[in-house]
Scaffold this active site. Structure first.
Site, short mmCIF file in Angstrom:
data_model
loop_
_atom_site.label_atom_id
_atom_site.label_comp_id
_atom_site.label_asym_id
_atom_site.label_seq_id
_atom_site.Cartn_x
_atom_site.Cartn_y
_atom_site.Cartn_z
N TRP A 186 4.45 -15.76 -4.19
CA TRP A 186 4.03 -16.85 -5.08
C TRP A 186 4.75 -18.12 -4.62
CZ3 TRP A 186 7.16 -19.96 -8.24
CH2 TRP A 186 6.44 -20.98 -8.89
N GLU A 227 -0.18 -14.23 -5.19
CA GLU A 227 -0.32 -14.58 -6.62
C GLU A 227 -0.78 -16.03 -6.80
OE1 GLU A 227 3.35 -14.29 -8.82
OE2 GLU A 227 2.39 -14.76 -10.73
N LYS A 229 -2.19 -19.38 -9.29
CA LYS A 229 -1.78 -20.04 -10.52
C LYS A 229 -2.72 -21.20 -10.79
CE LYS A 229 2.57 -21.64 -12.57
NZ LYS A 229 4.02 -21.47 -12.51
N ASP A 260 -1.57 -12.81 -12.67
CA ASP A 260 -0.56 -13.04 -13.70
C ASP A 260 -1.29 -13.48 -14.96
OD1 ASP A 260 1.26 -14.60 -15.40
OD2 ASP A 260 2.72 -14.45 -13.78
N HIS A 263 -1.60 -17.18 -15.81
CA HIS A 263 -1.99 -18.12 -14.76
C HIS A 263 -3.45 -18.53 -14.77
CE1 HIS A 263 1.76 -17.49 -12.02
NE2 HIS A 263 2.05 -17.73 -13.28
N HIS A 287 0.96 -9.20 -13.12
CA HIS A 287 2.14 -9.76 -13.74
C HIS A 287 1.81 -9.87 -15.21
CE1 HIS A 287 4.71 -11.74 -10.35
NE2 HIS A 287 4.60 -10.44 -10.24
N ASP A 295 1.43 -21.30 -20.18
CA ASP A 295 2.02 -20.22 -19.39
C ASP A 295 3.51 -20.11 -19.71
OD1 ASP A 295 2.53 -18.36 -17.38
OD2 ASP A 295 2.71 -19.88 -15.82
N ASP A 297 5.45 -17.50 -20.62
CA ASP A 297 6.21 -16.30 -20.24
C ASP A 297 7.03 -15.73 -21.39
OD1 ASP A 297 5.73 -15.75 -17.26
OD2 ASP A 297 6.14 -17.90 -17.25
N ASP A 327 6.25 -9.96 -16.01
CA ASP A 327 6.76 -11.28 -15.64
C ASP A 327 6.92 -12.14 -16.90
OD1 ASP A 327 7.57 -13.55 -14.37
OD2 ASP A 327 5.66 -13.99 -13.39
C1 RNT Z 1 5.45 -18.25 -11.41
C2 RNT Z 1 4.98 -16.87 -11.10
C3 RNT Z 1 5.99 -15.99 -10.42
C4 RNT Z 1 7.38 -16.10 -11.01
C5 RNT Z 1 8.35 -15.07 -10.49
C6 RNT Z 1 9.75 -15.46 -10.77
O1 RNT Z 1 4.55 -18.96 -12.15
O2 RNT Z 1 4.51 -16.25 -12.25
O3 RNT Z 1 5.53 -14.69 -10.42
O4 RNT Z 1 7.35 -16.01 -12.39
O5 RNT Z 1 8.11 -14.77 -9.19
ZN ZN Z 2 3.97 -14.18 -12.04
#
Ligand code: RNT
Ligand code: ZN
Length: 420
Positions: A186, A227, A229, A260, A263, A287, A295, A297, A327
């Site tokens: 990523w 990955e 986003k 993810d 994302h 993720h 986003d 988390d 994640d």
């Molecule tokens: C960032 C991505 C990525 C990170 C990690 C730390 O937007 O989601 O996966 O969160 O690699």
């Molecule tokens: Zn991620």
């Protein structure tokens, strides 16, 4: 007095059998399915390269709950504590910035498997698989927001070398542990404001990735993932590695596609994507995250999104083709509890999906009886899932129900509170 989990389980088993569900088989699969727990919940995505490292590239951890792991040994101890409270197979997902270089400064382009040998030995001893990630952030050469797509060839080459180095490290992990290591790329690259040239950075990213992946490494040891986003803090208007970019890349280059949950557009779930993208790619990495309004988390909970995610994995027969990674990062609560809550939620969602009376739903659907299908969906929600979950914790020798919280609190008192 409440009934023992085992007594309740026997009753629950009969209820599920009446819906055509084999609870014993569901439990077995739920426990065997590995969940890759991200190391970075334990120290707010800090790593151990240098003290006081500032998290950058659009990643943000909020909160200052005391007791964060300050060293790799502390992180391992905390992870073990969390893992001891989470039933089922577990992997540890490491980032390159968690290298142990014995106090020497080793830049990211020079990292080697040796810098992760303690992690590998530890994972072996504890029966954890390992996954890995190059770290394209929190580094002076990422400060202007571009890495693999940087216009400066020197900076691009540095990050390409980092990517290559991490593939060797990941392959060493996979080889040592007898289970392929997923190495997930990523990058934060993107523009805060409207770009004049959307094409060139993507041309460069494609070329950089091709260079990183040029060396063939056996999939028995290494699985490369990419990955995407939609946006980040500071890259609101344009992200080089968008979903379309990586979907095409993964299909044409036979890479693992990472989805993810945070994302995509805020109301866009990932569950409906699996049966589409798995027509074209062999493998997915998830993720699993929980965005709240953006986003963000947040720690994963069993909400509708997670339920749908687990159901699609099970209903599509995809458990063998999807690596489940987590994640999220929350520093406003006890970090070990965050791991436990999020990972147990994932495991619970898997178990619930495996206990779902999908055969009855499908029969109704095939008969065009959408009335029964909808009625079953709703009735299935009050099946005695809790009794099955408590039984799982009991047979796995873990505290049943909320009992694990006392263990985390005791660890906080005896260990975390002593950290300054
Ligand atoms: C960032 C991505 C990525 C990170 C990690 C730390 O937007 O989601 O996966 O969160 O690699
Ligand atoms: Zn991620």
């Amino acid at each position: 007095m409440s009934k023992s989990p085992t007594v309740s389980y026997e009753e629950a088993r009969k209820v599920y059998a009446d819906w055509g569900v084999d609870t014993d088989a569901a439990i077995k699969t739920a426990l065997q399915t590995p969940i890759s727990m991200h190391c970075w919940q334990g120290d707010d995505v800090g790593g151990f390269e240098n003290e006081g490292q500032v998290l950058g590239s659009g990643l943000a951890v909020t909160g200052n709950y005391p007791g964060k792991a300050r060293t790799a040994d502390e992180l391992r101890a905390d992870f073990e504590k969390a893992a001891s409270l989470i039933p089922g197979a577990k992997r540890m997902n490491l980032h390159a910035l968690y290298a142990e270089t014995g106090g020497r400064k080793v830049d990211r382009d020079a990292l080697e498997p040796d810098h992760f040998s303690t992690w590998i030995d530890w994972a072996k001893t504890n029966g954890f698989g390992l996954d890995f990630n190059p770290s394209y952030f929190s580094h002076p050469k990422a400060d202007d927001g571009f890495t693999l797509s940087h216009p400066d060839k020197g900076i691009r080459d540095f990050w390409i070398a980092h990517g290559k180095a991490t593939r060797h490290i990941a392959a060493a992990m996979g080889k040592a542990l007898g289970s392929p290591c997923v190495n997930n790329v990523w990058i934060p690259d993107g523009y805060k404001d409207i770009p004049a040239d959307r094409k060139s950075p993507r041309d460069r990213l494609r070329a950089s990735l091709d260079e990183i992946f040029a060396e063939d490494i056996s999939p028995d040891f290494l699985l490369d993932a990419v990955e995407s986003k939609l946006f980040g803090i500071g890259s609101e208007s344009y992200v080089v590695g968008s979903h379309e970019f990586y979907l095409g890349y993964a299909i044409t280059r036979k890479k693992v596609l990472c989805l993810d949950a945070g994302h995509f557009h805020p109301t866009e779930g990932i569950a409906d994507k699996f049966s589409s993208v798995l027509q074209w790619v062999d493998r997915l990495l998830l993720h699993v995250s929980r965005g709240v309004r953006w986003d963000s988390d947040h720690v994963v909970l069993v909400n509708d999104d997670l339920t749908a995610t687990a159901q699609e994995l099970v209903r599509g027969g995809y458990l063998d083709r999807v690596s489940i990674g987590l994640d999220f990062f929350d520093a406003s609560i006890n970090r070990i509890a965050a791991w436990v809550i999020g990972t147990r939620s994932m495991r619970k969602a898997l178990l619930a999906a495996l206990l779902d009376p999908v055969d009855m739903l499908r029969k109704a659907e095939a008969a065009g009886d959408y009335t029964a299908r909808l009625a079953y969906v709703e009735e299935a929600k009050t099946l005695p899932f809790g009794a099955v979950w408590d039984h799982v914790c009991e047979v796995e020798n873990m505290p049943v129900g909320r009992g694990w919280i006392d263990e985390v609190k005791a660890y906080e008192k005896n260990v975390l509170s002593k950290r300054s």
